[in-house]
Each structure stands twice: as C-alpha cells, then as structure tokens.
Design a protein around this motif. Structure first.
Motif, short mmCIF file in Angstrom:
data_model
loop_
_atom_site.label_atom_id
_atom_site.label_comp_id
_atom_site.label_asym_id
_atom_site.label_seq_id
_atom_site.Cartn_x
_atom_site.Cartn_y
_atom_site.Cartn_z
N GLY A 174 0.75 -1.28 0.00
CA GLY A 174 0.05 0.10 -0.04
C GLY A 174 0.86 1.38 0.11
N HIS A 175 0.65 2.17 0.90
CA HIS A 175 1.46 3.27 1.26
C HIS A 175 1.40 4.23 0.46
N ILE A 176 1.47 4.02 -1.05
CA ILE A 176 1.48 5.22 -1.76
C ILE A 176 0.24 5.39 -2.62
N HIS A 177 -0.75 6.27 -2.09
CA HIS A 177 -2.10 6.37 -2.17
C HIS A 177 -2.26 6.56 -3.77
N SER A 178 -1.67 7.27 -4.49
CA SER A 178 -1.84 7.52 -5.82
C SER A 178 -1.82 6.37 -6.65
N SER A 179 -1.22 5.36 -6.06
CA SER A 179 -0.97 4.08 -6.98
C SER A 179 -2.05 3.00 -6.47
N TRP A 180 -2.91 3.39 -5.58
CA TRP A 180 -3.90 2.31 -5.17
C TRP A 180 -4.60 1.76 -6.27
#
Length: 207
Positions: A174-180
């Motif tokens: 997860g962690h990187i919201h723009s890559s959800w």
C-alpha cells in the motif's frame, strides 16, 4: 493438485470505518485476508477499524504501516482471533506461506511520527524470507506501483530485491495512495497496491 485460493487484500484504511465494514462483508467469500498497514492516522485511532475487522473469521495476516508500530498493531488486534501480525517474520496457515515487513521503507519525509526503516534495516528484516507464497509489505518495491502524485518513485530497493530473489506468487502493499488498486508483475510475481476498497486476488497452491 493445485488449489485456487482467494485472498482479500487491503491497505491504508486510515480509520475509515465504512471501508472496514465493507471488508467484513467481502471476507465471507474468500479463504484469507491480508491487511498491508496504515490502519491508524499518526498512531491514533487503531481501534476505529480493528474493532470492526475483528468480526472477520477467515485467517488474516497484517503488517503495520508507517502510521502505527508493530506493538501498537499487535495490541489493537488482540481481539481479532483469526489475525496474525507479522513484521520481519513469517508464518504458514493451512499450507500457505506468508512473510511480512511493515513500516515506511525507505525513510519517509513525514517526520518523527512516521514508523520508518532504512534500506539496510529492511534488508535485514527481509533476510529470512524464502520462497513464500505471499509477501505482505506496507511499502511497494522500487519502481513498481510506487509513483506518488508528482510521478516520483517512492518504493524500496530491498523489497524489490526480495521479490526478485524469492518470486512470491503475490506481493501485497500500500503506502503510496496515488497508486492504489494498481498491479504489476515482477517476473512471475504479481504486485498489488491494494488500497482501502478491498481487492480479491487468486493464487494457486499445491495441495
């Protein structure tokens, strides 16, 4: 004989109770549940979602995000009887092997509150990972489902090395919201940046 197993994957709830309730409903139709960190916001509100998720009776594997420590997560998940918290260790459940490492990797720019690790620390925690079926990490591998909103890559070189070396069937991060919700492949491994909505993935395991 190969068994096809369904795994419900999610990350980054950040105290979202509606998302947690939806995950409880979705879990009825799967074999395993994987939570890839950030249940809290800056160490606050872990119970907001974990008390809801504790209704899930399917085997669950969790790692901390950078918003909660492993000890905080383990304490908050104490009433979730089917859940196991991993961080630098692994487990086998019903013939399926898991390894987990949480936290922000590499160290984030967010400051002292963030539960972070540098690449050397991460490599040590990943060192015991062998040929597992599922690798659960909060941070993505470097260059894979890790582009932030400005297009910069934010993933971890040590996680990428672990994936390339051990070729897990599935990597959940997860962690990187723009890559959800994005998924990519690294060799034979599928890497999913899950996000809070819940995504069901299938893996084949020899039975």
């Amino acid at each position: 004989m190969t068994a096809n197993l369904k795994i419900l994957c999610f990350s980054d709830l950040h105290r979202n109770q509606d998302a947690a309730r939806q995950l409880v409903r979705m879990a009825d139709d799967v074999d395993f549940v994987v939570g890839a960190g950030d249940f809290a916001n800056r160490h606050e509100g872990l119970a907001d979602t974990l008390d809801i998720l504790a209704a899930i009776d399917r085997p669950a594997v969790l790692v901390p995000g950078n918003g909660e420590t492993v000890d905080e997560l383990a304490a908050a998940a104490a009433n979730w009887k089917s859940a196991r918290v991993l961080h630098g260790n692994g487990c086998e459940i019903d013939g399926v092997s898991f390894w987990g490492v949480g936290g922000g990797i590499p160290v984030t720019p967010f400051g002292d509150w963030s539960y972070d690790f540098d690449e050397d620390q991460a490599a040590e925690m990943l060192g015991g990972c062998g040929k597992v079926d599922v690798l659960v990490v909060h941070s993505p591998p470097l260059g894979i489902v890790d582009h932030d909103s400005a297009g910069k890559v934010r993933g971890s070189a040590s996680i990428l090395d672990c994936v390339q070396r051990n070729e897990p069937k599935l990597v959940v991060c997860g962690h990187i919201h723009s890559s959800w919700t994005r998924r990519e492949t690294v060799g034979p491994s599928t890497v999913l940046n899950a996000g809070p909505g819940g995504i069901t993935m299938q893996i084949g395991v020899e039975s």
